[in-house]
Design a protein around this motif. Structure first.
Motif, short mmCIF file in Angstrom:
data_model
loop_
_atom_site.label_atom_id
_atom_site.label_comp_id
_atom_site.label_asym_id
_atom_site.label_seq_id
_atom_site.Cartn_x
_atom_site.Cartn_y
_atom_site.Cartn_z
N VAL A 76 0.84 -1.20 0.00
CA VAL A 76 0.00 0.00 0.00
C VAL A 76 0.88 1.25 0.00
O VAL A 76 1.90 1.30 0.70
CB VAL A 76 -0.92 0.03 1.25
N ALA A 77 0.46 2.25 -0.76
CA ALA A 77 1.11 3.56 -0.73
C ALA A 77 0.07 4.60 -0.36
O ALA A 77 -0.92 4.78 -1.07
CB ALA A 77 1.73 3.89 -2.08
N VAL A 78 0.27 5.25 0.78
CA VAL A 78 -0.61 6.35 1.21
C VAL A 78 0.10 7.65 0.84
O VAL A 78 1.18 7.94 1.34
CB VAL A 78 -0.88 6.29 2.73
N VAL A 79 -0.50 8.43 -0.06
CA VAL A 79 0.19 9.59 -0.61
C VAL A 79 -0.53 10.88 -0.24
O VAL A 79 -1.72 10.89 0.11
CB VAL A 79 0.31 9.49 -2.15
N ASN A 80 0.21 11.98 -0.33
CA ASN A 80 -0.35 13.30 -0.05
C ASN A 80 -1.35 13.68 -1.12
O ASN A 80 -1.06 13.57 -2.31
CB ASN A 80 0.80 14.32 -0.01
N PRO A 81 -2.55 14.14 -0.75
CA PRO A 81 -3.57 14.52 -1.75
C PRO A 81 -3.08 15.56 -2.75
O PRO A 81 -3.52 15.58 -3.90
CB PRO A 81 -4.71 15.07 -0.89
N ARG A 82 -2.17 16.42 -2.31
CA ARG A 82 -1.67 17.46 -3.21
C ARG A 82 -0.92 16.86 -4.39
O ARG A 82 -0.96 17.37 -5.51
CB ARG A 82 -0.76 18.43 -2.45
N GLN A 113 5.06 5.48 -9.22
CA GLN A 113 5.63 4.43 -8.36
C GLN A 113 5.93 4.97 -6.95
O GLN A 113 7.07 4.99 -6.50
CB GLN A 113 6.91 3.87 -8.98
N PRO A 114 4.91 5.44 -6.23
CA PRO A 114 5.13 6.01 -4.90
C PRO A 114 5.70 5.00 -3.91
O PRO A 114 5.52 3.79 -4.07
CB PRO A 114 3.73 6.47 -4.47
N ARG A 115 6.38 5.52 -2.90
CA ARG A 115 7.01 4.67 -1.88
C ARG A 115 5.94 3.90 -1.11
O ARG A 115 4.90 4.45 -0.73
CB ARG A 115 7.83 5.54 -0.92
N ILE A 116 6.20 2.65 -0.84
CA ILE A 116 5.28 1.81 -0.09
C ILE A 116 5.24 2.26 1.37
O ILE A 116 6.28 2.53 1.99
CB ILE A 116 5.68 0.33 -0.18
N THR A 117 4.04 2.36 1.91
CA THR A 117 3.86 2.73 3.31
C THR A 117 4.00 1.49 4.19
O THR A 117 3.25 0.52 3.99
CB THR A 117 2.46 3.36 3.52
N PRO A 118 4.94 1.49 5.13
CA PRO A 118 5.14 0.29 5.95
C PRO A 118 3.94 0.01 6.86
O PRO A 118 3.27 0.94 7.31
CB PRO A 118 6.39 0.61 6.77
N ALA A 119 3.69 -1.25 7.10
CA ALA A 119 2.60 -1.64 7.99
C ALA A 119 2.95 -1.33 9.43
O ALA A 119 4.11 -1.46 9.85
CB ALA A 119 2.31 -3.13 7.83
N LEU A 120 1.96 -0.90 10.20
CA LEU A 120 2.15 -0.64 11.62
C LEU A 120 1.85 -1.89 12.42
O LEU A 120 0.97 -2.67 12.07
CB LEU A 120 1.23 0.49 12.10
#
Length: 317
Positions: A76-82, A113-120
């Protein structure tokens, strides 16, 4: 040999539903943002096995779905809306509906290809919730204090005072809970000890960084500054040279670093000397303060990466 799947998924989330678009499919799908809706979506993804799922950071609204996706092993990649808005503008895509947004997010994932968001971990997730509540309670105390300053009726003033005491009591409970959560997890405890060894960084700041910035220690100095929105951005065109500005990124982390940096200006010799040098060289005080925040963040990132506690003459930045 198993073929590597190159499907990408874009998700646009609202309070009651989320719109999805999978690359290569002629149209998207809509699911209710409920446990049943997420379960239906997971079944689709398990058949598709996409390479990357992308969605916007929406002030915490996305957290339940992200946690569910991570639980099922998806990237998953969580990205900035901007970033998504800028991408849509670059494609001259002015129309805006939830399905169009999901399609744009899917294309953004493919192209950028945004950076993958690590799992918490479960503890990190709980710490994030308590850290968010701490920020809310702190904000409410300030708001209620402002109301108390202008309250002319004694009974109303008493009600406001009671409210302030309630939130202060809640803050104490939150801070106690955050400490318990950190102490219960060996990795979090070690990371917290490293962070709190820096003059200016207290337990609440350490908890915020552990829960909301799991990338700390895994990125280089430019990447970590950009992730938080502390990397200066050029505003140049032709022969014109605009002011460098900061913005975007994880606002909660940036806000959370403000007071530790202010404290560090008095108690941290490295940060104090750095700030003083910038001001003496003609930098405005606020610009110098932002640079000091970036310096502090980079120091913390290096310390976590190297597993070293604070020693002013050892951490070389």
């Amino acid at each position: 040999m198993q073929q590597h799947n190159t499907d990408y998924v874009g998700i646009d989330i609202s309070k009651s539903k989320f719109d999805t678009r999978i690359s290569g499919r002629p149209k998207g799908s809509v699911y209710e943002y409920t446990p049943d809706g997420m379960k239906q979506f997971m079944k689709v993804l398990q058949k598709t096995q996409p390479q990357l799922i992308c969605l916007e950071a929406t002030g915490g609204l996305e957290r339940k779905l992200v946690a569910c996706l991570h639980k099922h092993g998806f990237s998953v990649a969580v990205v900035n809306p901007r970033q998504i808005r800028d991408f849509a503008r670059a494609k001259n895509r002015l129309a805006k509906t939830d399905q169009i947004d999901a399609h744009t997010i899917m294309e953004f994932a493919q192209v950028m290809q945004p950076r993958i968001t690590p799992a918490l971990t479960q503890i990190q997730q709980k710490m994030r919730e308590f850290s968010a509540r701490r920020q809310q309670a702190s904000k409410m105390i300030i708001q209620e204090q402002n109301r108390l300053d202008t309250a002319s009726d004694r009974d109303v003033a008493k009600m406001i005072s009671d409210s302030i005491q309630f939130y202060k009591k809640q803050l104490k409970h939150i801070e106690k809970k955050l400490k318990e959560l950190i102490d219960a997890d060996e990795e979090s405890r070690e990371r917290s000890e490293i962070l709190q060894s820096v003059p200016g960084v207290a337990g609440t700041t350490a908890a915020l960084l552990i829960s909301d910035l799991p990338e700390l220690g895994s990125l280089n100095r430019k990447q970590i500054a950009r992730l938080i929105g502390l990397a200066p951005t050029n505003r140049d065109s032709g022969t014109l040279r605009g002011k460098r500005t900061i913005g975007g990124g994880r606002v909660r982390i940036r806000n959370g670093l403000y007071m530790p940096t202010v404290t560090a200006l008095n108690h941290n010799p490295r940060i104090k000397a750095f700030y003083k040098r910038l001001v003496e060289n003609g930098k405005p005080k606020m610009v110098a303060l932002v640079a000091a925040m970036r310096k502090l963040l980079i120091i913390l990132n290096t310390m976590v990466k190297e597993g070293k506690k604070w020693e002013a003459n050892v951490i070389k930045i």
